[in-house]
Design an enzyme around this catalytic site. Structure first.
Site, PDB file in Angstrom:
ATOM      1  CD  GLU A  77      46.199  95.826  28.178  1.00 17.06           C
ATOM      2  OE1 GLU A  77      46.412  94.781  28.826  1.00 17.06           O
ATOM      3  OE2 GLU A  77      45.826  95.829  26.989  1.00 17.06           O
ATOM      4  CB  THR A 117      40.968  99.517  40.873  1.00 19.81           C
ATOM      5  OG1 THR A 117      41.393  98.495  41.777  1.00 19.81           O
ATOM      6  CG2 THR A 117      42.188 100.354  40.519  1.00 19.81           C
ATOM      7  CG  ASP A 118      40.364  97.365  45.808  1.00 24.33           C
ATOM      8  OD1 ASP A 118      40.907  97.158  44.701  1.00 24.33           O
ATOM      9  OD2 ASP A 118      40.120  96.448  46.622  1.00 24.33           O
ATOM     10  CD  GLU A 119      44.966  96.123  42.326  1.00 18.11           C
ATOM     11  OE1 GLU A 119      46.146  96.384  42.055  1.00 18.11           O
ATOM     12  OE2 GLU A 119      44.383  95.101  41.934  1.00 18.11           O
ATOM     13  CE1 TYR A 138      44.426  97.822  36.452  1.00 15.02           C
ATOM     14  CE2 TYR A 138      44.670  97.379  38.802  1.00 15.02           C
ATOM     15  CZ  TYR A 138      43.863  97.599  37.701  1.00 15.02           C
ATOM     16  OH  TYR A 138      42.498  97.610  37.842  1.00 15.02           O
ATOM     17  CE  LYS A 142      41.522 101.437  36.633  1.00 12.44           C
ATOM     18  NZ  LYS A 142      40.657 101.390  35.409  1.00 12.44           N
TER      19      LYS A 142
END
Ligand SMILES: NC(=O)c1ccc[n+]([C@@H]2O[C@H](COP(=O)([O-])OP(=O)(O)OC[C@H]3O[C@@H](n4cnc5c(N)ncnc54)[C@H](O)[C@@H]3O)[C@@H](O)[C@H]2O)c1
Length: 320
Positions: A77, A117-119, A138, A142
């Protein structure tokens, strides 16, 4: 090489299937086909397909039958706004789904590529060893999966790596995300909602570059749980992007400022130890604009989706 691409019917996963085809590889795509996963994304690619949930026991049967060398996991997601509105699926798919594949790797011994992810680095500029500081449900999901990948390598000795791309843009991205949303709404003469002051900055990379670089990483990896950052090295805020979209499209982009996303990170920024070339942002934006202009059949059936027409889906949480 036998490869299973989990989540291969999504935006980046389908670009990766195209990259594999270019290299003469026909993968098995396994995807649940949620709202974001579409068979249309795999049009004119060479692949086998099984519809299945990454969280299910069925995944183990599929892997056992296929006996892959590598499993790469794009299934997730992915929309931060949705994670604010309803985090549950983010936890089950992004964390438990990943752990399900790690368990399969213990059993069947394939090499596992986890797409992160970079997040996960939060607002701090991260290299591959920076601490994880996720802000949204989110990015927390991750980051959790990333920790499980590292724990499984250390505890069970599986072969796995983490790949952390920055914000991707390009053809076939679901129109809830900034760039396709702005393009389609502009084509339809609608305003483009902009969160807060529009100065949230992201690092941008064209999706075909990501697919190529992930393939190169797969060839060079050490499989010891190490991470590979994939920034595009081109950082722009929302207002700067919309200005460039006006230039590229020759159309007026009508901005409507809306209240900021809760917990909105002001920027993402990554450093990488790898060397590669990327598409200059304006050129990639032009290609992306042209693709949406010429492929209305792809996005027109999506424009009734309520998340696409709503400006601020998380407002439902506040009872507005
Ligand atoms: N798009 C970006 O800018 C970006 C940036 C960095 C990292 N990522 C990561 O890259 C990966 C792919 O992102 P994307 O933008 O292509 O996402 P996407 O939303 O376009 O595609 C996700 C795919 O996963 C599938 N999926 C979802 N839940 C599933 C489940 N339970 N079982 C099986 N399949 C399921 C969907 O059907 C879809 O095909 C994700 O892990 C995401 O976190 C994306």
């Amino acid at each position: 090489m036998k490869i299973i691409v989990v989540g291969g019917a999504g935006f980046i996963g389908s670009a990766f299937v195209r990259e594999l085809n270019k290299r003469g590889i026909r993968p098995l795509v396994v995807d649940l086909l949620t709202y974001a996963g579409r068979k249309e994304n795999l049009k004119e690619t060479d692949h086998d397909f099984i519809q299945a949930d990454v969280r299910s026991e069925q995944i183990h049967d599929i892997i056992k039958d296929y006996s892959p060398d590598v499993v790469i996991n794009f299934a997730a997601e992915t929309h931060v706004d949705r994670s604010i509105y309803k985090p549950q699926d983010f936890i089950t798919t992004n964390v438990l789904g990943a752990v399900n594949l790690l368990e399969a790797s213990r059993k069947f011994g394939f090499k596992y590529i986890h797409i992160s992810t970079d997040e996960v680095y939060g607002e701090e500029c991260g290299d591959e060893n920076s601490p994880l500081r996720p802000s949204s449900p989110y990015s927390a999901s991750k980051a959790s999966a990333d920790l499980f990948v590292k724990a499984y390598v250390r505890t069970y000795g599986i072969n796995a790596i983490l790949v952390r791309p920055s914000n991707n843009y390009g053809p076939r991205q679901f129109p809830e995300k900034l760039i396709p949303k702005a393009i389609i709404r502009t084509l339809l003469g609608m305003h483009v909602p902009v969160y807060g002051d529009g100065k949230a900055e992201r690092d941008w990379i064209f999706v075909e570059d990501t697919a190529r670089i992930v393939f190169d990483v797969m060839r060079k990896a050490e499989w010891k749980g190490e991470a590979y950052n994939i920034p595009g090295g081109q950082r722009y805020n929302v207002l700067e992007i919309l200005k460039m979209l006006e230039e590229v499209s020759g159309k007026e982009v009508r901005i409507k400022f809306v209240s900021d996303r809760p917990g909105h990170d002001r920027r993402y920024c990554m450093i990488t130890r790898m060397k590669y070339e990327v598409t200059p942002f304006k050129e990639g934006l032009r290609k992306t604009y042209k693709w949406y202009l010429n492929n209305r059949w792809w996005w027109e059936p999506l424009i009734t989706d309520k998340f696409f027409v709503e400006d601020e889906p998380w407002l439902a949480v506040k009872g507005k």
